[in-house]
Design a protein around this motif. Structure first.
Motif, PDB file in Angstrom:
ATOM      1  N   GLU A  13      -0.059   2.361 -23.746  1.00  0.00           N
ATOM      2  CA  GLU A  13       0.434   1.199 -22.992  1.00  0.00           C
ATOM      3  C   GLU A  13      -0.054   1.248 -21.556  1.00  0.00           C
ATOM      4  O   GLU A  13      -0.417   0.224 -20.964  1.00  0.00           O
ATOM      5  N   ALA A  14      -0.043   2.437 -20.977  1.00  0.00           N
ATOM      6  CA  ALA A  14      -0.515   2.588 -19.597  1.00  0.00           C
ATOM      7  C   ALA A  14      -1.993   2.235 -19.494  1.00  0.00           C
ATOM      8  O   ALA A  14      -2.418   1.521 -18.578  1.00  0.00           O
ATOM      9  N   LYS A  15      -2.782   2.709 -20.457  1.00  0.00           N
ATOM     10  CA  LYS A  15      -4.225   2.420 -20.456  1.00  0.00           C
ATOM     11  C   LYS A  15      -4.461   0.918 -20.599  1.00  0.00           C
ATOM     12  O   LYS A  15      -5.344   0.350 -19.916  1.00  0.00           O
ATOM     13  N   ALA A  16      -3.678   0.281 -21.443  1.00  0.00           N
ATOM     14  CA  ALA A  16      -3.840  -1.163 -21.648  1.00  0.00           C
ATOM     15  C   ALA A  16      -3.518  -1.937 -20.371  1.00  0.00           C
ATOM     16  O   ALA A  16      -4.144  -2.958 -20.067  1.00  0.00           O
ATOM     17  N   SER A  17      -2.530  -1.455 -19.609  1.00  0.00           N
ATOM     18  CA  SER A  17      -2.146  -2.169 -18.392  1.00  0.00           C
ATOM     19  C   SER A  17      -3.224  -2.077 -17.313  1.00  0.00           C
ATOM     20  O   SER A  17      -3.272  -2.905 -16.401  1.00  0.00           O
ATOM     21  N   ALA A  18      -4.119  -1.089 -17.424  1.00  0.00           N
ATOM     22  CA  ALA A  18      -5.214  -0.975 -16.451  1.00  0.00           C
ATOM     23  C   ALA A  18      -6.103  -2.209 -16.507  1.00  0.00           C
ATOM     24  O   ALA A  18      -6.589  -2.693 -15.485  1.00  0.00           O
ATOM     25  N   GLY A  19      -6.301  -2.742 -17.709  1.00  0.00           N
ATOM     26  CA  GLY A  19      -7.114  -3.952 -17.844  1.00  0.00           C
ATOM     27  C   GLY A  19      -6.471  -5.150 -17.187  1.00  0.00           C
ATOM     28  O   GLY A  19      -7.156  -6.018 -16.630  1.00  0.00           O
ATOM     29  N   VAL A  20      -5.134  -5.205 -17.219  1.00  0.00           N
ATOM     30  CA  VAL A  20      -4.413  -6.304 -16.576  1.00  0.00           C
ATOM     31  C   VAL A  20      -4.567  -6.220 -15.059  1.00  0.00           C
ATOM     32  O   VAL A  20      -4.842  -7.218 -14.382  1.00  0.00           O
ATOM     33  N   LEU A  21      -4.419  -5.020 -14.518  1.00  0.00           N
ATOM     34  CA  LEU A  21      -4.521  -4.849 -13.065  1.00  0.00           C
ATOM     35  C   LEU A  21      -5.913  -5.204 -12.541  1.00  0.00           C
ATOM     36  O   LEU A  21      -6.055  -5.732 -11.439  1.00  0.00           O
ATOM     37  N   SER A  22      -6.924  -4.893 -13.347  1.00  0.00           N
ATOM     38  CA  SER A  22      -8.293  -5.129 -12.895  1.00  0.00           C
ATOM     39  C   SER A  22      -8.601  -6.606 -12.701  1.00  0.00           C
ATOM     40  O   SER A  22      -9.579  -6.971 -12.037  1.00  0.00           O
ATOM     41  N   GLN A  23      -7.757  -7.485 -13.262  1.00  0.00           N
ATOM     42  CA  GLN A  23      -7.992  -8.922 -13.158  1.00  0.00           C
ATOM     43  C   GLN A  23      -7.255  -9.569 -11.982  1.00  0.00           C
ATOM     44  O   GLN A  23      -7.441 -10.759 -11.706  1.00  0.00           O
ATOM     45  N   LEU A  24      -6.425  -8.778 -11.280  1.00  0.00           N
ATOM     46  CA  LEU A  24      -5.654  -9.339 -10.165  1.00  0.00           C
ATOM     47  C   LEU A  24      -6.523  -9.519  -8.935  1.00  0.00           C
ATOM     48  O   LEU A  24      -7.367  -8.672  -8.621  1.00  0.00           O
ATOM     49  N   SER A  25      -6.310 -10.613  -8.230  1.00  0.00           N
ATOM     50  CA  SER A  25      -7.031 -10.836  -6.972  1.00  0.00           C
ATOM     51  C   SER A  25      -6.399 -10.024  -5.862  1.00  0.00           C
ATOM     52  O   SER A  25      -5.259  -9.537  -5.989  1.00  0.00           O
ATOM     53  N   SER A  26      -7.114  -9.885  -4.767  1.00  0.00           N
ATOM     54  CA  SER A  26      -6.586  -9.174  -3.609  1.00  0.00           C
ATOM     55  C   SER A  26      -5.305  -9.838  -3.107  1.00  0.00           C
ATOM     56  O   SER A  26      -4.325  -9.163  -2.766  1.00  0.00           O
ATOM     57  N   GLN A  27      -5.294 -11.162  -3.073  1.00  0.00           N
ATOM     58  CA  GLN A  27      -4.118 -11.897  -2.599  1.00  0.00           C
ATOM     59  C   GLN A  27      -2.903 -11.640  -3.493  1.00  0.00           C
ATOM     60  O   GLN A  27      -1.781 -11.471  -3.000  1.00  0.00           O
ATOM     61  N   GLU A  28      -3.121 -11.605  -4.809  1.00  0.00           N
ATOM     62  CA  GLU A  28      -2.018 -11.345  -5.738  1.00  0.00           C
ATOM     63  C   GLU A  28      -1.459  -9.942  -5.545  1.00  0.00           C
ATOM     64  O   GLU A  28      -0.234  -9.742  -5.508  1.00  0.00           O
ATOM     65  N   LYS A  29      -2.342  -8.979  -5.416  1.00  0.00           N
ATOM     66  CA  LYS A  29      -1.888  -7.597  -5.234  1.00  0.00           C
ATOM     67  C   LYS A  29      -1.098  -7.448  -3.933  1.00  0.00           C
ATOM     68  O   LYS A  29      -0.037  -6.811  -3.904  1.00  0.00           O
ATOM     69  N   ASN A  30      -1.609  -8.017  -2.862  1.00  0.00           N
ATOM     70  CA  ASN A  30      -0.935  -7.894  -1.571  1.00  0.00           C
ATOM     71  C   ASN A  30       0.432  -8.578  -1.584  1.00  0.00           C
ATOM     72  O   ASN A  30       1.403  -8.072  -1.015  1.00  0.00           O
ATOM     73  N   SER A  31       0.519  -9.727  -2.228  1.00  0.00           N
ATOM     74  CA  SER A  31       1.793 -10.434  -2.328  1.00  0.00           C
ATOM     75  C   SER A  31       2.821  -9.583  -3.072  1.00  0.00           C
ATOM     76  O   SER A  31       3.986  -9.478  -2.654  1.00  0.00           O
ATOM     77  N   ILE A  32       2.399  -8.962  -4.159  1.00  0.00           N
ATOM     78  CA  ILE A  32       3.312  -8.133  -4.953  1.00  0.00           C
ATOM     79  C   ILE A  32       3.733  -6.888  -4.163  1.00  0.00           C
ATOM     80  O   ILE A  32       4.900  -6.471  -4.206  1.00  0.00           O
ATOM     81  N   LEU A  33       2.812  -6.298  -3.425  1.00  0.00           N
ATOM     82  CA  LEU A  33       3.150  -5.132  -2.601  1.00  0.00           C
ATOM     83  C   LEU A  33       4.201  -5.492  -1.550  1.00  0.00           C
ATOM     84  O   LEU A  33       5.154  -4.727  -1.313  1.00  0.00           O
ATOM     85  N   LEU A  34       4.050  -6.646  -0.928  1.00  0.00           N
ATOM     86  CA  LEU A  34       5.037  -7.077   0.066  1.00  0.00           C
ATOM     87  C   LEU A  34       6.391  -7.327  -0.589  1.00  0.00           C
ATOM     88  O   LEU A  34       7.452  -7.048   0.003  1.00  0.00           O
ATOM     89  N   GLN A  35       6.375  -7.836  -1.817  1.00  0.00           N
ATOM     90  CA  GLN A  35       7.625  -8.012  -2.554  1.00  0.00           C
ATOM     91  C   GLN A  35       8.283  -6.651  -2.835  1.00  0.00           C
ATOM     92  O   GLN A  35       9.508  -6.512  -2.789  1.00  0.00           O
ATOM     93  N   MET A  36       7.460  -5.658  -3.132  1.00  0.00           N
ATOM     94  CA  MET A  36       7.986  -4.314  -3.374  1.00  0.00           C
ATOM     95  C   MET A  36       8.659  -3.761  -2.123  1.00  0.00           C
ATOM     96  O   MET A  36       9.740  -3.155  -2.194  1.00  0.00           O
ATOM     97  N   ALA A  37       8.023  -3.958  -0.978  1.00  0.00           N
ATOM     98  CA  ALA A  37       8.596  -3.472   0.283  1.00  0.00           C
ATOM     99  C   ALA A  37       9.950  -4.126   0.536  1.00  0.00           C
ATOM    100  O   ALA A  37      10.927  -3.458   0.902  1.00  0.00           O
ATOM    101  N   ASP A  38      10.017  -5.437   0.343  1.00  0.00           N
ATOM    102  CA  ASP A  38      11.286  -6.157   0.543  1.00  0.00           C
ATOM    103  C   ASP A  38      12.353  -5.674  -0.441  1.00  0.00           C
ATOM    104  O   ASP A  38      13.520  -5.506  -0.086  1.00  0.00           O
TER     105      ASP A  38
END
Length: 411
Positions: free
Chosen positions: A7-32
């Motif tokens: 499952e972890a290996k499969a999720s790597a493919g999902v992450l590779s498709q995220l844009s920089s903006q999407e990743k940064n938005s999610i990181l800021l949500q994590m901080a909050d």
């Protein structure tokens, strides 16, 4: 274990498709989310601290483990700093046209699935999770049992944010089997895991290095030295040597052996002892040191020991050459410093010492991903290949070649 890693290996493919903006938005949500969950995280940490007190853990381990509102805020701020970093994935490192006519680009890509084994510092759960996410990697985290409740609480917050954004929770997850047997299985799962990063005690590092079939980047002990040269500014040397030892004695960048040029030892050491005595530091010195100040006589084992406690060994040396020789023999290639106003001597030390980080007139406690501008770090690598020193988002990438052709065939 195998199902989890699939499952972890499969999720790597999902992450590779995220844009920089999407990743940064999610990181800021994590901080909050971490800020909003501060009470729950501190409640979990209190359970870990209670167990630490019952099990009589050292003061250094308790300091690493302890969380308060300020430290939770620091964890959240570190994630915001990581979000603000330049995008590490998709950078074109080089590009050219081959003789055959097609275009070649050397481009950064995520490593894939990264397993990190670490000690009792719950902030590492958030730091590593965020660094891996920013660089498009899956993080499998195995924290120390001392921080079990804290790690679970922090990981749950991060996973809730992933789920709220339609992403698999396996992208940042704790190893289901945290036993020694679980670790033994993890480090041999090269079909699913791309990199193992062990950080902690010597025994752990040795065990993982000797038994893993997954590639390993070691984050070994920090047996750090500071050499006070005969041309040092004494006041600067006093301030730096005190900070390098006493700011936090239990971190890997803490000073463990102070080397002092014999030309200034009788002037410098009594003043330095006053500062260390005020902090309650136990001093262990060579024969020449003990002739100048009161200290326990150091043994051979002291020169080879990472105390991670309020203990310091002191050795008087004949000059920069002997200082370099001592560090070469006993150092762990982590962080080493020289204090001097002599440029030639400084360069001799900085060029001659084999370590990930070499300092001139600064405390070795600056060896930290946040202080280096990396937001945080996976750890301090003592490897020479792939990553060395604070391991940030750039060190969590590898590269591949993209070839753009126009129908070329090879003769």
């Amino acid at each position: 274990m195998e199902h989890f890693l699939k499952e972890a290996k499969a999720s790597a493919g999902v992450l590779s498709q995220l844009s920089s903006q999407e990743k940064n938005s999610i990181l800021l949500q994590m901080a909050d989310a971490l800020r909003r969950s501060s009470d729950a995280i501190l409640e979990a940490n209190a359970k870990d601290m209670d167990a630490a007190n019952k099990n009589d853990l050292t003061a250094a381990l308790k300091d690493r483990l302890f969380l308060d509102e300020k430290r939770v805020e620091g964890i959240a701020k570190a994630i915001e700093d990581i979000a603000a970093l330049k995008e590490p994935v998709g950078r074109v490192l080089d590009g050219w046209f081959a003789d055959a006519g097609f275009k070649i680009e050397k481009v950064t890509v995520p490593i894939g699935v990264v397993g990190v084994i670490y000690e009792s510092r719950p902030n590492v759960t958030a730091d590593v999770g965020a660094l891996c996410f920013k660089s498009g990697n899956v993080a499998i985290l195995k924290g120390g049992k001392e921080a079990e409740y804290s790690n679970r609480a922090i990981a749950q917050v991060l996973q809730d944010v992933l789920a709220a954004n339609g992403l698999p929770k396996e992208a940042i997850s704790l190893l289901p089997d945290s036993s020694r047997e679980g670790v033994a299985k993890l480090i041999k799962q090269d079909r699913y895991v791309d990199l193992i990063v062990p950080r902690g005690g010597e025994a752990l590092i040795r065990y993982v290095s000797e038994n893993a079939t997954v590639p390993v980047v070691k984050h070994d002990k920090g047996l750090c030295h500071t050499y006070v040269d005969k041309d040092a500014d004494i006041e600067k040397a006093l301030k730096i040597s005190y900070n390098a030892k006493c700011r936090r004695t239990g971190i890997c960048g803490a000073l463990e052996t102070l080397l002092v040029d014999e030309a200034i030892a009788s002037t410098f050491l009594p003043k330095m002892k006053e500062a260390y005595d005020a902090y309650g530091t136990e001093l262990r010195g060579c024969e020449k040191t003990c002739a100048i100040i009161e200290a326990k006589e150091a043994t051979e084992a002291d020169w080879d020991t990472e105390y991670l406690e309020n203990i310091l060994s002191i050795k008087i040396v004949s000059g920069v050459e002997e200082a370099i020789d001592h560090i070469t023999k006993y150092g762990s290639q982590h962080s080493e410093a020289i204090i001097t106003e002599n440029y030639t001597t400084a360069e001799q030390f900085l060029n001659g010492v084999d370590a990930a980080c070499v300092y001139l007139n600064a405390s070795t406690q600056f060896t930290d991903g946040g202080e280096f501008g990396f937001g945080a770090e996976v750890g301090i690598s003592t490897n020479k290949l792939h990553a060395r020193g604070p391991m940030g988002v750039s060190e969590l990438t590898t590269y591949k070649y993209k070839i753009y052709g126009h129908g070329e065939t090879r003769a």
